[in-house]
Write a protein that holds these residues in place. Structure first.
Motif, PDB file in Angstrom:
ATOM      1  N   MET A   1      69.087   0.975  63.990  1.00 17.30           N
ATOM      2  CA  MET A   1      67.983   0.127  63.533  1.00 17.30           C
ATOM      3  C   MET A   1      66.655   0.879  63.576  1.00 17.30           C
ATOM      4  O   MET A   1      65.851   0.812  62.650  1.00 17.30           O
ATOM      5  N   ARG A   2      66.439   1.605  64.647  1.00 16.10           N
ATOM      6  CA  ARG A   2      65.183   2.352  64.783  1.00 16.10           C
ATOM      7  C   ARG A   2      65.090   3.473  63.743  1.00 16.10           C
ATOM      8  O   ARG A   2      64.028   3.707  63.156  1.00 16.10           O
ATOM      9  N   LYS A   3      66.211   4.147  63.491  1.00 18.74           N
ATOM     10  CA  LYS A   3      66.214   5.193  62.456  1.00 18.74           C
ATOM     11  C   LYS A   3      65.983   4.598  61.071  1.00 18.74           C
ATOM     12  O   LYS A   3      65.272   5.166  60.254  1.00 18.74           O
TER      13      LYS A   3
ATOM     14  N   LEU B   1      64.429  -8.061  67.048  1.00 14.72           N
ATOM     15  CA  LEU B   1      65.839  -8.044  66.662  1.00 14.72           C
ATOM     16  C   LEU B   1      66.727  -8.087  67.888  1.00 14.72           C
ATOM     17  O   LEU B   1      66.321  -7.681  68.976  1.00 14.72           O
ATOM     18  N   SER B   2      67.946  -8.552  67.692  1.00 15.22           N
ATOM     19  CA  SER B   2      68.978  -8.474  68.728  1.00 15.22           C
ATOM     20  C   SER B   2      70.040  -7.520  68.225  1.00 15.22           C
ATOM     21  O   SER B   2      70.491  -7.626  67.084  1.00 15.22           O
TER      22      SER B   2
ATOM     23  N   LYS C   1      73.319  -9.112  74.384  1.00 16.42           N
ATOM     24  CA  LYS C   1      72.676  -8.398  73.290  1.00 16.42           C
ATOM     25  C   LYS C   1      71.358  -7.824  73.789  1.00 16.42           C
ATOM     26  O   LYS C   1      70.685  -8.402  74.646  1.00 16.42           O
ATOM     27  N   LEU C   2      70.996  -6.683  73.225  1.00 17.39           N
ATOM     28  CA  LEU C   2      69.727  -6.056  73.555  1.00 17.39           C
ATOM     29  C   LEU C   2      68.650  -6.605  72.640  1.00 17.39           C
ATOM     30  O   LEU C   2      68.870  -6.781  71.446  1.00 17.39           O
ATOM     31  N   LYS C   3      67.485  -6.891  73.183  1.00 16.81           N
ATOM     32  CA  LYS C   3      66.345  -7.352  72.399  1.00 16.81           C
ATOM     33  C   LYS C   3      65.446  -6.149  72.149  1.00 16.81           C
ATOM     34  O   LYS C   3      65.045  -5.469  73.091  1.00 16.81           O
ATOM     35  N   ILE C   4      65.173  -5.892  70.870  1.00 20.23           N
ATOM     36  CA  ILE C   4      64.289  -4.783  70.527  1.00 20.23           C
ATOM     37  C   ILE C   4      63.250  -5.273  69.515  1.00 20.23           C
ATOM     38  O   ILE C   4      63.404  -6.330  68.909  1.00 20.23           O
TER      39      ILE C   4
END
Length: 96
Positions: free
Chosen positions: A28-30, A17-18, A3-6
């Motif tokens: 998620m960013r949008k 978030l993951s 998973k990417l961590k942001i």
């Protein structure tokens, strides 16, 4: 797949978030950006003294859009099913 961590910032607070992939990250960013834009709009146009109030107003706005879209979709689906049934009945009548 890892998973990417942001981190996203909403109303001045950072939330870690993951996400599963870059597509989900973009979503998620949008979404965070849309929330922040709506918060800014509410703060500009209304005398809001508390971030909690602005967040609640934003949540209500987004939730109502989802509900309205769902109701419209259900209505459209019912209309399509009704038309299909009418056409089926018409075909049956003419084929007898």
């Amino acid at each position: 797949m890892d998973k990417l961590k942001i981190n996203v910032v909403i109303a001045g607070r950072t939330y870690p978030l993951s996400v599963k992939n870059t597509k989900e990250e973009e979503g998620m960013r949008k979404a965070a950006n849309a929330i922040n834009n709506l918060i800014a709009l509410y703060e500009k146009n209304y005398a809001v003294s508390d971030k909690q109030d602005v967040l609640a107003m934003s949540a209500l706005q987004f939730a109502s859009k989802i509900e309205i879209a769902s109701l419209e979709k259900q209505s459209t689906e019912k209309e399509v099913i009704q038309k299909i049934n009418e056409l089926s009945n018409l075909l049956e009548t003419h084929l007898e």
